[in-house]
Scaffold this motif. Structure first.
Motif, PDB file in Angstrom:
ATOM      1  N   HIS A  23      -2.744  -3.867  -9.877  1.00  0.00           N
ATOM      2  CA  HIS A  23      -3.270  -3.536  -8.558  1.00  0.00           C
ATOM      3  C   HIS A  23      -3.829  -4.787  -7.899  1.00  0.00           C
ATOM      4  CE1 HIS A  23      -6.700  -1.936  -5.954  1.00  0.00           C
ATOM      5  NE2 HIS A  23      -5.614  -1.448  -5.373  1.00  0.00           N
ATOM      6  N   SER A  24      -3.529  -4.965  -6.624  1.00  0.00           N
ATOM      7  CA  SER A  24      -4.106  -6.034  -5.822  1.00  0.00           C
ATOM      8  C   SER A  24      -3.856  -7.403  -6.458  1.00  0.00           C
ATOM      9  CB  SER A  24      -5.604  -5.753  -5.617  1.00  0.00           C
ATOM     10  OG  SER A  24      -6.149  -6.582  -4.621  1.00  0.00           O
ATOM     11  N   ALA A  78      -0.294  -2.361  -4.058  1.00  0.00           N
ATOM     12  CA  ALA A  78      -1.105  -3.054  -3.057  1.00  0.00           C
ATOM     13  C   ALA A  78      -1.163  -4.551  -3.325  1.00  0.00           C
ATOM     14  CB  ALA A  78      -2.512  -2.458  -3.015  1.00  0.00           C
ATOM     15  N   GLN A 133       2.602   0.385  -1.228  1.00  0.00           N
ATOM     16  CA  GLN A 133       1.573  -0.097  -0.304  1.00  0.00           C
ATOM     17  C   GLN A 133       1.439   0.906   0.821  1.00  0.00           C
ATOM     18  OE1 GLN A 133       1.475  -4.305   1.011  1.00  0.00           O
ATOM     19  NE2 GLN A 133       1.352  -3.460   3.100  1.00  0.00           N
ATOM     20  N   SER A 134       0.284   1.511   0.937  1.00  0.00           N
ATOM     21  CA  SER A 134       0.050   2.516   1.969  1.00  0.00           C
ATOM     22  C   SER A 134      -0.039   1.875   3.353  1.00  0.00           C
ATOM     23  CB  SER A 134      -1.260   3.251   1.654  1.00  0.00           C
ATOM     24  OG  SER A 134      -1.661   4.052   2.743  1.00  0.00           O
ATOM     25  N   ASP A 156      -3.453   0.733   4.104  1.00  0.00           N
ATOM     26  CA  ASP A 156      -4.022  -0.307   3.252  1.00  0.00           C
ATOM     27  C   ASP A 156      -4.141  -1.604   4.042  1.00  0.00           C
ATOM     28  OD1 ASP A 156      -4.688  -2.170   1.315  1.00  0.00           O
ATOM     29  OD2 ASP A 156      -3.396  -1.272  -0.212  1.00  0.00           O
ATOM     30  N   THR A 160       3.437   6.989  -1.025  1.00  0.00           N
ATOM     31  CA  THR A 160       1.997   6.762  -0.859  1.00  0.00           C
ATOM     32  C   THR A 160       1.434   7.752   0.147  1.00  0.00           C
ATOM     33  OG1 THR A 160       2.309   5.172   0.939  1.00  0.00           O
ATOM     34  CG2 THR A 160       2.230   4.282  -1.307  1.00  0.00           C
ATOM     35  N   ASP A 212      -6.359   4.074   1.597  1.00  0.00           N
ATOM     36  CA  ASP A 212      -6.841   2.696   1.692  1.00  0.00           C
ATOM     37  C   ASP A 212      -6.497   1.942   0.404  1.00  0.00           C
ATOM     38  OD1 ASP A 212      -8.016   0.429   2.654  1.00  0.00           O
ATOM     39  OD2 ASP A 212      -9.936   1.365   3.172  1.00  0.00           O
ATOM     40  N   HIS A 213      -7.076   0.768   0.273  1.00  0.00           N
ATOM     41  CA  HIS A 213      -6.673  -0.171  -0.772  1.00  0.00           C
ATOM     42  C   HIS A 213      -6.882   0.356  -2.190  1.00  0.00           C
ATOM     43  CE1 HIS A 213      -5.474  -4.057  -2.245  1.00  0.00           C
ATOM     44  NE2 HIS A 213      -6.634  -4.268  -2.843  1.00  0.00           N
ATOM     45  N   SER A 214      -7.840   1.239  -2.406  1.00  0.00           N
ATOM     46  CA  SER A 214      -8.132   1.719  -3.763  1.00  0.00           C
ATOM     47  C   SER A 214      -7.872   3.203  -3.936  1.00  0.00           C
ATOM     48  CB  SER A 214      -9.596   1.407  -4.120  1.00  0.00           C
ATOM     49  OG  SER A 214      -9.835   0.016  -4.132  1.00  0.00           O
ATOM     50  N   TYR A 227      -4.908   4.822  -4.409  1.00  0.00           N
ATOM     51  CA  TYR A 227      -3.622   5.190  -5.014  1.00  0.00           C
ATOM     52  C   TYR A 227      -3.781   6.115  -6.221  1.00  0.00           C
ATOM     53  CZ  TYR A 227      -1.988   1.436  -1.997  1.00  0.00           C
ATOM     54  OH  TYR A 227      -1.722   0.646  -0.908  1.00  0.00           O
TER      55      TYR A 227
END
Length: 587
Positions: free
Chosen positions: A437-438, A462, A485-486, A489, A557, A562-564, A566
């Motif tokens: 992730h990230s 992401a 990737q949403s 995000d 997605t 958002d970024h966290s 998933y």
């Protein structure tokens, strides 16, 4: 090995044999000293010269080397017997204690290990309502003791056969052979250094007796617990010791900070303006770091101590230390026995701290998701998910997450860990996934690009870029590369850095939202052709992993996620992750 054989074994006979070899070793040593003085030294001081003398002296020197070699081999046999006596005595004691506890619990243990008990409550020999649970625990202890003895039996037999062969064919008189035997003996007593090939570590570990393994675990838990190639159960045992020692050390450091200094300097020292006290700043930085690490330790303890049930599989602590921001590796289910093994690499902010709880929870969620996928397919396979905070992750988005040094520095560690999973697995791993992730995707991508990883699938969630332009550059079949990737995000634009400039990425981002711009065609995970706006962006660390040009399979997605998010309940990405981990097609 059976119960009667181990129970009746006379360990003193092994000790007697060991003592006999000790006596032989000592006597042989005295004879060598006498021979050296009476023969070798006399010949050397005889002033005999000439060709014959040179040949004789050379032969005498060679014979001296053979005698010393034989002397060393006798010592090796004595040490092997001593280890065998120690190991058999320990196994026998474990068996006796188990049998004594069975008797105290009114359980009857047959010679084949079968345990029975009186189930009549009115009987004087009634074993109680919890007899079955007690019987299972004692049966496991008996099995462990027998396995311990069998391991010792195999080990001592192999070692004695080796020395007997050396003696019978004369190789035991060769200095080179003795040097190899000495190196093997020394290796048994030393832990391989960090960075040793995991397969070699596993061979070393398997060559130890159970008693030797336990000694290393208790005497050097920090080395054993963090050594790739040591089986998961042993690493877990060692790291639980490390965890408690680390916790005590952190608390000791926190207590030693003393009271909180004044936040601001005296007005007289600053001409009346509020200036923060440097002592306070240093104190607070240390205080916050130690407090956060203790929260991380608490998160690990809570998960390790959670009662095992269908919703909470057993956990194994495969790595732990408090160096720097701290490192921890936690496995949900035993990766050495699971059919499917996944390693989850978190990104920015990963450390032994308050954020660790959510990372561990993600592994729990992914195992549950994989179990659902298997159940749906009627597949009894088991899955393990490992949270790998085994590297120094960036702790801030700016400037640290923009620096690829953290990823580069993690490459050898991640590769060694993944190789270790294969070295210790009982049989071949059916399906091996690396999921990140990230910034974790950057770490994984760099490692796969530069070092290669023995995995079947890679999942990039992401990602700010993984160091390559195309999925095929990761060193595995690009059809096994997945990305998500949403639309919601912020990493999709906030951290973009296209070679053509940040402005292009921002324009592409809004062009996609407004539905204008150059169109592309691509293929989703179902092989369906799709179209959209040309947003071939390059992020900070490489091409965006969800654009068609990258070539990954795109996972579903939540568009507003958002970024966290998933791993949230409403995220369609989580079921997809579970299907990949379980080795099932993404639905």
């Amino acid at each position: 090995m059976d119960i009667k054989t181990l129970y009746d074994a006379n360990i003193n006979n092994i000790t007697t044999a060991k003592n006999a070899f000790d006596a032989l070793y000592s006597a042989f040593g005295r004879h060598i000293e006498s021979w050296q003085h009476e023969v070798a030294d006399r010949l050397s001081n005889s002033h005999w010269t000439g060709t014959a003398a040179n040949h004789a002296q050379a032969r005498i020197q060679f014979l001296g080397t053979e005698l010393q070699s034989a002397h060393s081999e006798l010592d090796f046999v004595s040490k092997a017997l001593a280890k065998a006596a120690e190991q058999f005595a320990l196994a026998q004691a474990h068996l006796v204690y188990a049998l004594d506890d069975a008797k105290a619990a009114k359980l009857n243990v047959a010679t084949d290990g079968t345990i029975t008990w009186d189930k009549e409550p009115t009987s004087a020999n009634y074993a109680g309502a919890g007899a079955e649970t007690t019987a299972i625990a004692i049966s496991n202890r008996i099995t462990a003791a027998l396995n311990e003895a069998a391991h010792a039996d195999q080990e001592i037999s192999a070692r004695l056969n080796h020395f007997a062969t050396n003696a019978s064919n004369g190789t035991g008189l060769d200095a080179a052979t003795v040097a190899k035997d000495q190196a093997a003996e020394t290796a048994r007593e030393q832990i391989p250094p960090a960075g040793t090939d995991p397969a070699s570590v596993k061979s070393w570990w398997d060559g130890l007796t159970d008693a030797e393994q336990q000694k290393f675990i208790h005497d050097h838990p920090d080395q054993v617990g963090n050594l790739d190639g040591v089986p998961a159960t042993a690493r877990d045992q060692a790291n639980r010791i490390n965890l408690q020692r680390g916790k005590q050390d952190l608390q000791h450091q926190l207590d030693g900070l003393g009271p909180e200094p004044s936040k601001y300097l005296n007005r007289a020292e600053t001409n009346g303006g509020p200036v923060e006290n440097p002592e306070y700043s240093a104190w607070k930085k240390k205080h916050d770091d130690l407090t956060d690490k203790l929260k991380g330790v608490k998160s690990i303890e809570d998960r390790l101590n959670t009662k095992v049930d269908d919703d909470h599989p057993p956990t194994f602590l495969l790595g732990f230390d408090t160096k720097g921001h701290g490192h921890a590796i936690i496995a949900v289910n035993n990766p050495d026995t699971a059919d499917n093994v996944s390693t989850y690499v978190p990104g920015t902010g990963a450390r032994v701290g308050s954020s660790l709880r959510s990372d561990i929870e993600r592994s729990d969620l992914m195992v549950a998701s994989a179990n659902k996928a298997n159940k749906k397919a009627g597949d009894p396979s088991t899955s393990s998910s490992i949270t790998w905070v085994g590297y120094d992750a960036p702790q801030s988005i700016i400037p640290e997450a923009a620096d690829d040094t953290y990823a580069k520095n993690a490459e050898d560690k991640l590769k060694s860990f993944e190789n270790g999973l294969h070295a210790t697995h009982r049989g071949k791993i059916a399906n091996n996934t690396i999921l990140a992730h990230s910034y974790g995707t950057t770490t994984v991508g760099y490692t796969m690009r530069d070092k290669g990883l023995p995995v079947d699938n890679v999942v990039l969630i992401a990602s700010p870029g993984c160091g390559v332009e195309h999925a095929k550059d990761l060193g595995i079949d690009p059809s096994r590369v997945y990305a998500a990737q949403s639309d919601g995000d912020s990493i999709g634009w906030a951290d973009a850095a296209d070679p053509k400039g940040m402005g292009k990425n921002v324009r592409d981002y809004y062009a996609e939202i407004w539905g204008v711009g150059n169109h592309y065609t691509g293929v989703d995970t179902h092989g369906v052709h799709v179209g959209g706006i040309d947003t071939d962006n390059h992020m900070i660390h490489g091409r965006q992993t969800t654009v068609p040009e990258f070539g990954a399979h795109i996972l579903p997605t939540n568009p507003k996620g958002d970024h966290s998010d998933y791993w949230n309940d409403d995220s369609p990405t989580l079921p997809a992750m579970g299907e990949i981990i379980a080795g099932k097609p993404v639905s």
